[in-house]
Design a protein around this motif. Structure first.
Motif, PDB file in Angstrom:
ATOM      1  N   GLU A 191       0.834  -1.180   0.000  1.00 20.95           N
ATOM      2  CA  GLU A 191       0.000   0.000   0.000  1.00 20.95           C
ATOM      3  C   GLU A 191       0.873   1.236   0.000  1.00 20.95           C
ATOM      4  O   GLU A 191       2.059   1.197   0.353  1.00 20.95           O
ATOM      5  CB  GLU A 191      -0.948   0.020   1.200  1.00 20.95           C
ATOM      6  CG  GLU A 191      -0.271   0.071   2.549  1.00 20.95           C
ATOM      7  CD  GLU A 191      -1.265   0.046   3.694  1.00 20.95           C
ATOM      8  OE1 GLU A 191      -2.430  -0.325   3.467  1.00 20.95           O
ATOM      9  OE2 GLU A 191      -0.880   0.407   4.815  1.00 20.95           O
TER      10      GLU A 191
ATOM     11  N   ASP B  72      -5.655  14.242  -4.049  1.00 28.16           N
ATOM     12  CA  ASP B  72      -6.944  13.581  -4.288  1.00 28.16           C
ATOM     13  C   ASP B  72      -7.869  14.542  -5.026  1.00 28.16           C
ATOM     14  O   ASP B  72      -8.813  15.089  -4.458  1.00 28.16           O
ATOM     15  CB  ASP B  72      -7.552  13.143  -2.960  1.00 28.16           C
ATOM     16  CG  ASP B  72      -8.894  12.447  -3.148  1.00 28.16           C
ATOM     17  OD1 ASP B  72      -9.129  11.885  -4.246  1.00 28.16           O
ATOM     18  OD2 ASP B  72      -9.719  12.474  -2.213  1.00 28.16           O
TER      19      ASP B  72
ATOM     20  N   PHE C  80     -11.507  10.508  -1.124  1.00 31.90           N
ATOM     21  CA  PHE C  80     -11.391  10.437   0.337  1.00 31.90           C
ATOM     22  C   PHE C  80     -12.079  11.642   0.974  1.00 31.90           C
ATOM     23  O   PHE C  80     -12.150  12.720   0.373  1.00 31.90           O
ATOM     24  CB  PHE C  80      -9.915  10.418   0.759  1.00 31.90           C
ATOM     25  CG  PHE C  80      -9.117   9.277   0.203  1.00 31.90           C
ATOM     26  CD1 PHE C  80      -9.083   8.053   0.847  1.00 31.90           C
ATOM     27  CD2 PHE C  80      -8.403   9.426  -0.973  1.00 31.90           C
ATOM     28  CE1 PHE C  80      -8.348   6.999   0.326  1.00 31.90           C
ATOM     29  CE2 PHE C  80      -7.664   8.382  -1.504  1.00 31.90           C
ATOM     30  CZ  PHE C  80      -7.630   7.161  -0.846  1.00 31.90           C
ATOM     31  N   THR C  81     -12.569  11.458   2.195  1.00 31.48           N
ATOM     32  CA  THR C  81     -13.073  12.586   2.963  1.00 31.48           C
ATOM     33  C   THR C  81     -11.882  13.307   3.584  1.00 31.48           C
ATOM     34  O   THR C  81     -10.788  12.733   3.710  1.00 31.48           O
ATOM     35  CB  THR C  81     -14.027  12.116   4.072  1.00 31.48           C
ATOM     36  OG1 THR C  81     -13.295  11.297   5.011  1.00 31.48           O
ATOM     37  CG2 THR C  81     -15.172  11.302   3.481  1.00 31.48           C
TER      38      THR C  81
ATOM     39  N   GLU D  67     -11.174  13.828   6.503  1.00 32.63           N
ATOM     40  CA  GLU D  67     -10.699  13.181   7.721  1.00 32.63           C
ATOM     41  C   GLU D  67      -9.956  11.873   7.438  1.00 32.63           C
ATOM     42  O   GLU D  67      -9.242  11.355   8.302  1.00 32.63           O
ATOM     43  CB  GLU D  67     -11.876  12.879   8.660  1.00 32.63           C
ATOM     44  CG  GLU D  67     -12.610  14.118   9.172  1.00 32.63           C
ATOM     45  CD  GLU D  67     -13.561  14.699   8.137  1.00 32.63           C
ATOM     46  OE1 GLU D  67     -13.913  13.956   7.182  1.00 32.63           O
ATOM     47  OE2 GLU D  67     -13.931  15.882   8.257  1.00 32.63           O
ATOM     48  N   GLU D  68     -10.122  11.326   6.242  1.00 32.09           N
ATOM     49  CA  GLU D  68      -9.512  10.040   5.921  1.00 32.09           C
ATOM     50  C   GLU D  68      -8.056  10.190   5.506  1.00 32.09           C
ATOM     51  O   GLU D  68      -7.710  11.128   4.795  1.00 32.09           O
ATOM     52  CB  GLU D  68     -10.257   9.372   4.758  1.00 32.09           C
ATOM     53  CG  GLU D  68     -11.589   8.772   5.077  1.00 32.09           C
ATOM     54  CD  GLU D  68     -12.176   8.093   3.849  1.00 32.09           C
ATOM     55  OE1 GLU D  68     -12.284   6.852   3.861  1.00 32.09           O
ATOM     56  OE2 GLU D  68     -12.502   8.805   2.880  1.00 32.09           O
ATOM     57  N   PRO D  69      -7.197   9.256   5.933  1.00 32.16           N
ATOM     58  CA  PRO D  69      -5.839   9.227   5.360  1.00 32.16           C
ATOM     59  C   PRO D  69      -5.903   8.714   3.923  1.00 32.16           C
ATOM     60  O   PRO D  69      -6.711   7.831   3.603  1.00 32.16           O
ATOM     61  CB  PRO D  69      -5.095   8.249   6.277  1.00 32.16           C
ATOM     62  CG  PRO D  69      -6.174   7.358   6.829  1.00 32.16           C
ATOM     63  CD  PRO D  69      -7.398   8.229   6.962  1.00 32.16           C
ATOM     64  N   GLU D  70      -5.081   9.250   3.064  1.00 29.50           N
ATOM     65  CA  GLU D  70      -5.066   8.826   1.668  1.00 29.50           C
ATOM     66  C   GLU D  70      -4.160   7.611   1.538  1.00 29.50           C
ATOM     67  O   GLU D  70      -2.939   7.732   1.438  1.00 29.50           O
ATOM     68  CB  GLU D  70      -4.597   9.971   0.767  1.00 29.50           C
ATOM     69  CG  GLU D  70      -5.566  11.147   0.747  1.00 29.50           C
ATOM     70  CD  GLU D  70      -5.090  12.268  -0.159  1.00 29.50           C
ATOM     71  OE1 GLU D  70      -4.319  11.982  -1.097  1.00 29.50           O
ATOM     72  OE2 GLU D  70      -5.469  13.431   0.078  1.00 29.50           O
TER      73      GLU D  70
ATOM     74  N   TYR E 110      -3.574   4.026  -0.605  1.00 30.41           N
ATOM     75  CA  TYR E 110      -3.894   3.301  -1.832  1.00 30.41           C
ATOM     76  C   TYR E 110      -3.327   1.890  -1.758  1.00 30.41           C
ATOM     77  O   TYR E 110      -2.207   1.670  -1.305  1.00 30.41           O
ATOM     78  CB  TYR E 110      -3.300   4.017  -3.048  1.00 30.41           C
ATOM     79  CG  TYR E 110      -3.840   5.398  -3.279  1.00 30.41           C
ATOM     80  CD1 TYR E 110      -5.082   5.600  -3.889  1.00 30.41           C
ATOM     81  CD2 TYR E 110      -3.107   6.522  -2.899  1.00 30.41           C
ATOM     82  CE1 TYR E 110      -5.573   6.872  -4.105  1.00 30.41           C
ATOM     83  CE2 TYR E 110      -3.590   7.800  -3.114  1.00 30.41           C
ATOM     84  CZ  TYR E 110      -4.824   7.974  -3.721  1.00 30.41           C
ATOM     85  OH  TYR E 110      -5.310   9.234  -3.930  1.00 30.41           O
TER      86      TYR E 110
ATOM     87  N   ASN F  12      -8.205   0.066  -4.290  1.00 26.29           N
ATOM     88  CA  ASN F  12      -8.523   1.362  -4.906  1.00 26.29           C
ATOM     89  C   ASN F  12      -7.397   1.830  -5.813  1.00 26.29           C
ATOM     90  O   ASN F  12      -7.154   3.035  -5.939  1.00 26.29           O
ATOM     91  CB  ASN F  12      -8.821   2.406  -3.831  1.00 26.29           C
ATOM     92  CG  ASN F  12      -7.640   2.675  -2.911  1.00 26.29           C
ATOM     93  OD1 ASN F  12      -6.611   1.993  -2.974  1.00 26.29           O
ATOM     94  ND2 ASN F  12      -7.774   3.655  -2.043  1.00 26.29           N
TER      95      ASN F  12
END
Length: 539
Positions: free
Chosen positions: A45, A73, A78-79, A81-84, A86, A90
């Motif tokens: 990842e 992004d 992603f929101t 608050e989310e970590p990006e 991959y 995805n």
């Protein structure tokens, strides 16, 4: 009768090394089979952070054109608050954001004299049929809106060609508006559209609107339509000596975002070649810009509007959305003394849009000379549209903060399946089309994962073409890692397959070594306790 042996390990590399308190005898010509396996594995990842979210690219030989690109992004997957992060679940989103980030930074408007190497180039990043990443960079040619299968004129009886004035477009009959619409969409990379206007004088409704429309609003452009600037997503409207920049939203609202007080229109009569103003639309640094060209401006050109620098994940037309195609349109609104002429219209569009050839409408005799500097705007400060290809290089590197040293980004390179940090091995050769296919399938793309179970301390009659020699493999497990979101593998064989051990004499087993490796016979990363259950039998 078979004998069962369960071995466990807490090592994080998939290796087993178990000692037995009592001996375990295997008679001659014994066999072995894998009954079950249980372990938690890691998948490759990529976590977007400072050390792996950047790469370098350059179009043209000028080192000043080198860009330090950050993968953002831009599609809003992603929101906030989310970590990006991959991985194989995805990976297609990663490629789309890589492509959008590259196209976002391709073109930077320059006020200097000379060619702009980036004009016309656009990147496309996708998987090929062999499941390898393909980074393409292709240059589109200027689309001449005259005699073009990509351009279309509505109500052509209301457009006249004026040979005496550089073969300009002039508004004919006053019953309806007239339009020129480019059917090639664009909004990414070095796309460009320009037009020139003469004799913007006389008051009344002499003028024009030039700008971009979305695919939805393009349907409003038809013969006899009652149009105004609100039908454009981004536009410049010029009427007599007034210049208004407008930006529309998807709910029909039109916002006047700029009334440039520093735009001095030529506003001269007579039809001389220098009596004109020029306007251009392009995407630069991730936003639409409108440029004004004029002999009266001290530098010859100026940015009169930055339309959008907002996140690209909204539906509002005010946001530069990489999924939304735009079309360049020109609307001539002169209905009074018909003294306003439009000429030198054209666009450089996306090179990846393919449309069937359609008949060219009649009454098209304008020659578009936008391609050559001496005929672009007759201004020394108007950059040329390049007539020659540019060189291109993309590096899996980033510039270290403070020192500007180039640091290799190996994690990003491996995640995409490339083996070179600089993907173009002939960086001084200029082309219109670049096509760089990864060496192997990207580590983050693997949809299935193969695990090979081997007995290290026992001779097994098995062979493997990866190593090209005998291997002690007793089973190969194929796991769908997309469906298995927990990455915990629990395998149980209903019909165990026994593999021959190469032992002519009995083996008194007091210690057993085994391992789990990947499809390349390389170590894997595991977490917690792993276990294997083995069955031993006789021939």
């Amino acid at each position: 009768m078979a004998k069962l042996l369960r071995i466990t390990t807490t090592e994080n590399d998939g290796t087993f090394d178990n000692d037995l308190d009592s001996s375990f005898e295997l008679p001659p010509n014994s066999t072995v089979a894998l009954q079950s396996a249980n372990f938690t594995f890691d998948t490759d990842e990529l976590i977007m952070e400072r050390l792996n979210e950047k790469f370098l690219f350059q179009l043209g030989n000028d080192v000043a054109n080198q860009k330090d690109v950050t993968i953002v992004d831009r599609h809003g997957f992603f929101t906030p608050e989310e970590p990006e992060v991959y991985n194989n679940t995805n990976y297609d989103q990663f490629l789309k954001n890589f492509e959008a980030s590259l196209n976002n930074d391709i073109y930077t408007f320059s006020t200097g004299v000379g060619e702009e190497d980036e004009v016309g180039y656009e990147a496309k990043v996708e998987m090929d049929i062999n499941q390898k990443v393909n980074i393409r960079m292709e240059r589109s040619q200027l689309v001449d809106w005259n005699n073009s299968h990509q351009a279309h004129q509505f109500v052509t009886e209301n457009l006249e060609i004026v040979p005496a004035n550089n073969n300009s477009f002039q508004k004919g009959a006053a019953a309806q508006d007239a339009f020129i619409v480019d059917r090639h969409p664009w909004n990414r990379g070095g796309t460009f559209a320009r037009c020139r206007i003469h004799n913007l004088a006389g008051g009344g409704t002499n003028g024009f609107t030039f700008g971009l429309v979305s695919r939805v609003t393009l349907d409003n452009f038809f013969a006899g339509a009652d149009l105004d600037p609100s039908d454009f997503c981004f536009s410049v409207t010029v009427d007599s000596t007034d210049v208004v920049m407008t930006q529309s939203t998807d709910d029909g609202e039109t916002r006047v975002i700029n009334v440039p007080t520093n735009v001095t229109l030529v506003n001269l009569a007579g039809g001389n070649v220098n009596d004109h103003d020029g306007f251009a639309f392009h995407t630069a640094d991730g936003k639409f810009q409108c440029i004004h060209y004029s002999t009266t401006h001290p530098t010859g050109n100026e940015v009169v509007a930055d339309f959008s620098a907002l996140p690209e994940d909204a539906d509002d037309y005010g946001n530069y959305n990489p999924n939304l195609d735009y079309y360049a349109c020109l609307m001539i609104e002169s209905t009074d003394d018909r003294s306003t002429f439009i000429d030198l219209v054209g666009a450089v569009n996306t090179p990846y849009f393919k449309k069937a050839v359609q008949p060219t409408p009649a009454k098209l005799t304008l020659t578009n000379k936008l391609q050559f500097h001496e005929n672009v705007m007759r201004l020394a400060t108007v950059p040329d549209i390049p007539t020659e290809s540019s060189t291109f290089q993309l590096d899996f590197k980033f510039l270290e903060t403070g020192s500007n040293l180039e640091i290799n980004n190996q994690q990003l390179r491996d995640f995409m399946g490339y083996t070179l940090f600089s993907i173009n091995t002939t960086p001084t050769v200029a082309k219109d089309i670049y096509n760089f296919v990864a060496t192997v399938t990207g580590a983050g793309f693997l949809k299935t994962q193969t695990f090979v179970v081997q007995l290290v301390s026992l001779p097994v009659e098995s062979y493997d073409t990866v190593s090209g020699k005998k291997e002690n493999t007793i089973y190969t497990i194929v796991e769908n890692v997309v469906l298995n979101k927990t990455q915990e593998l629990s395998f149980n064989s209903q019909y165990p397959i026994y593999i021959q051990l190469k032992n002519r004499n009995p083996i008194l087993l007091r210690r057993l070594k085994a391992r789990i490796v990947d499809h390349d016979l390389l170590p894997i990363v595991t977490h917690g306790q792993s276990q294997l259950t083995l069955l031993f039998g006789t021939e």
